[in-house]
Every structure is written in structure tokens, then in C-alpha cells.
Design a protein around this motif. Sequence first.
Motif, PDB file in Angstrom:
ATOM      1  N   SER A 128       0.835  -1.189   0.000  1.00  0.00           N
ATOM      2  CA  SER A 128       0.000   0.000   0.000  1.00  0.00           C
ATOM      3  C   SER A 128       0.874   1.245   0.000  1.00  0.00           C
ATOM      4  O   SER A 128       2.040   1.202   0.404  1.00  0.00           O
ATOM      5  N   ASP A 129       0.296   2.368  -0.432  1.00  0.00           N
ATOM      6  CA  ASP A 129       0.964   3.655  -0.279  1.00  0.00           C
ATOM      7  C   ASP A 129       1.074   3.927   1.220  1.00  0.00           C
ATOM      8  O   ASP A 129       0.063   3.949   1.929  1.00  0.00           O
ATOM      9  N   TYR A 160     -11.530  -1.064  -5.814  1.00  0.00           N
ATOM     10  CA  TYR A 160     -10.982   0.057  -6.585  1.00  0.00           C
ATOM     11  C   TYR A 160     -11.704   0.266  -7.913  1.00  0.00           C
ATOM     12  O   TYR A 160     -11.476   1.270  -8.572  1.00  0.00           O
ATOM     13  N   THR A 175     -15.146   2.582  -6.136  1.00  0.00           N
ATOM     14  CA  THR A 175     -14.618   3.358  -5.014  1.00  0.00           C
ATOM     15  C   THR A 175     -15.700   4.052  -4.195  1.00  0.00           C
ATOM     16  O   THR A 175     -15.648   4.048  -2.960  1.00  0.00           O
ATOM     17  N   GLU A 223      -8.776   5.286  -0.494  1.00  0.00           N
ATOM     18  CA  GLU A 223      -8.319   5.669  -1.819  1.00  0.00           C
ATOM     19  C   GLU A 223      -6.813   5.923  -1.852  1.00  0.00           C
ATOM     20  O   GLU A 223      -6.133   5.565  -2.817  1.00  0.00           O
ATOM     21  N   ARG A 224      -6.263   6.530  -0.815  1.00  0.00           N
ATOM     22  CA  ARG A 224      -4.835   6.841  -0.872  1.00  0.00           C
ATOM     23  C   ARG A 224      -3.957   5.625  -0.597  1.00  0.00           C
ATOM     24  O   ARG A 224      -2.776   5.614  -0.953  1.00  0.00           O
ATOM     25  N   ARG A 225      -4.510   4.609   0.029  1.00  0.00           N
ATOM     26  CA  ARG A 225      -3.697   3.425   0.302  1.00  0.00           C
ATOM     27  C   ARG A 225      -3.376   2.647  -0.971  1.00  0.00           C
ATOM     28  O   ARG A 225      -2.306   2.046  -1.085  1.00  0.00           O
ATOM     29  N   ALA A 226      -4.315   2.602  -1.927  1.00  0.00           N
ATOM     30  CA  ALA A 226      -4.083   1.915  -3.208  1.00  0.00           C
ATOM     31  C   ALA A 226      -3.507   0.514  -2.989  1.00  0.00           C
ATOM     32  O   ALA A 226      -2.505   0.117  -3.603  1.00  0.00           O
ATOM     33  N   THR A 227      -4.139  -0.245  -2.128  1.00  0.00           N
ATOM     34  CA  THR A 227      -3.640  -1.576  -1.745  1.00  0.00           C
ATOM     35  C   THR A 227      -3.751  -2.574  -2.888  1.00  0.00           C
ATOM     36  O   THR A 227      -4.758  -2.641  -3.580  1.00  0.00           O
ATOM     37  N   ARG A 228      -2.721  -3.360  -3.068  1.00  0.00           N
ATOM     38  CA  ARG A 228      -2.754  -4.431  -4.063  1.00  0.00           C
ATOM     39  C   ARG A 228      -2.119  -5.686  -3.450  1.00  0.00           C
ATOM     40  O   ARG A 228      -1.072  -5.614  -2.812  1.00  0.00           O
TER      41      ARG A 228
END
Length: 316
Positions: free
Chosen positions: A107-108, A242, A245, A268-273
Motif C-alpha cells: 500500500s501507499d 478500486y 470506489t 483511496e490513498r492506500r491503493a492496496t494491491r
Amino acid sequence: MKRREFSRLLTTSVAAASVLAPAVLRAQPRVLLRAGDQKGGLQALLDAAGELKDLPYDIKWSEFPAAAPLAEALNADAVDFGTIGDAPLLFTLAAGSAVKAFAVSRSDPYGTAILVRPDSPLKSAKDLKGKSIATNRGSIGHFVSLKALESAGLGFDEAQIKFIPPAEAKLALTQGSVDAWATWDPYTALAETAQHARVLVSGRGLWTGLGFLAGTASALKDKRAALKDFKERVARAQVWSYKNTAAYGDALARIIGIPVDAARLQFERRATRWQDIDAQVIADQQRTADFYLKAGLIKQRLDVKNTFDLGFNSKA
């Protein structure tokens, strides 16, 4: 026995087996997964994405306020597996825990941050010298605190770190009992959107953003198929989130009981993958372990290669 009679008996036996097999399967007890979760974690994600429907096993959820008590529950075999950050996982492994990570996400790391009051005079990590920072011992907040001090050229002992759980740490910050609070989302997003705090130092450039599913030895052995299915559901749910959202942000806010703007911000800012546990993940985890040794939080070097179960990788 005549061939015709043998064939008749064989056909009868196969037919009987086909009738009995479903009944036997139904008679077998369903697997129970005891899942350890954190606020705004996997249960909320899976629920919102519809991935908790038609499960071939049962799940008993236990929610923990931070990774440290979740790690203790894993070590005590009170849960089968849980979601946990890289730093707290290493902390419990160094203490002798036999758990292993079997799935990983990136994640970010922005939301894992050091927060200060909106009117605080502190402007950068250098200003933390001589100040007090609240966080959980062994947490990713603790890790980011130490990395922030190092990045500013400060010694680990040049700020006073107070080990306080998230709810109490937030109160301590707002009341002025501490100068800063090192925490993670959704707590960071909640504090920001409520204008109770601002980010002094974000985790970008300090933390890897790795998060794991870690399981006990017994669960990884005896409940492997259920854990594999659970991991796949999490990965599907993350992709769904995602692509949807707005819907997920609204559902997340409702499920965990936080304002929609905070839920959307942290998600949204974590952008977890989710991804396979690869050589880069292992190398990043080794660097984190080595930093913990340097900071004196663990007493001897930990070789992380043996703390992963690679059998859950998509290419395994």
C-alpha cells in the motif's frame, strides 16, 4: 462369481456411493477459521464486496485495536490467522512466535504517519528532538517514528516514545499530554478529516507499505484449503473495491462506523494491491528486521526467509 452378477453388483455399489457421498460430505464438520482483524480491515472489505456469501467454511471474527494484541492472539493460538503489518510481525517473530506470513499486500504508506495538533509549532522530523511521541510498541507507527528520527539525523533516544493504544493516544494528543502521535489509517484519516491533527511526517520513504496475512503452524497445516480460498477472496475483493470506489467508501464508513470522508480518504490513498510473496518482499522484510536490530528492539539478527509460507503464491 459370474461376470454378469459381478457387473450388477459393481453398478449397484457405484450408484450407492454416489448417493451416499453428498451425505457423508454434509456430515463432516465445517472448517472454522478464527480470523484476527483490525478496524477497517478485511471483514469490512469482504462484506462490502459480497465475498462473505456462500462460504464453504465458517469464520469467527475477532477485532483488535492494533497489531500488537493481534500478534499476541496469534502466538497464543487464540486466532488461526490475522492481518498484520511487517514491523509488528517481525516483533512477534523475534519474540519466538512460530507464525508464518502466507499472503502479502503493498500500500501507499502515506497514512502511516506522525501526527501533531493543527496549531503545533513542529514543522519537520527534526523538530521531534526532545518531544514525546505516542504509539503502540512494535507497531508500524513505532517503526515510522524511529525511521523519522533517523532520517532527521537524530538518535533513537532523542525523542521520548510513549506506548499508548490508539484511542488513548488520540486523546493524549488533543489534550496536549504528548507532542505527537504515530499511527496508521483509518486513525490518520479520522484525525485529519475531523481537523484534530495534521501530518507532520508521512510514511512515504520510511516504510515499505507491506501488510501480511499471517497464520499459525496448525492452521497452515490443517486449514490450508480454507485459508487459500480466503486469500483469493481478499484479492478479488480488493480489485472490486478500486473499481467501485464510491460504493466501497460508503460501505466501509457504514460497516466500521466512521464518517464517509474519512473512509474514502484512507481507502483511496492506500491503493492496496495483493501480490505473491516474491524476492523483493523478502528483501524489504529483511531490511526492516535489520533496522529493528539496529534500533535495539530485537536482540539478535532474524533471517526472515523461513518466516514465509510460499505455498500460497499463485505460481506455487
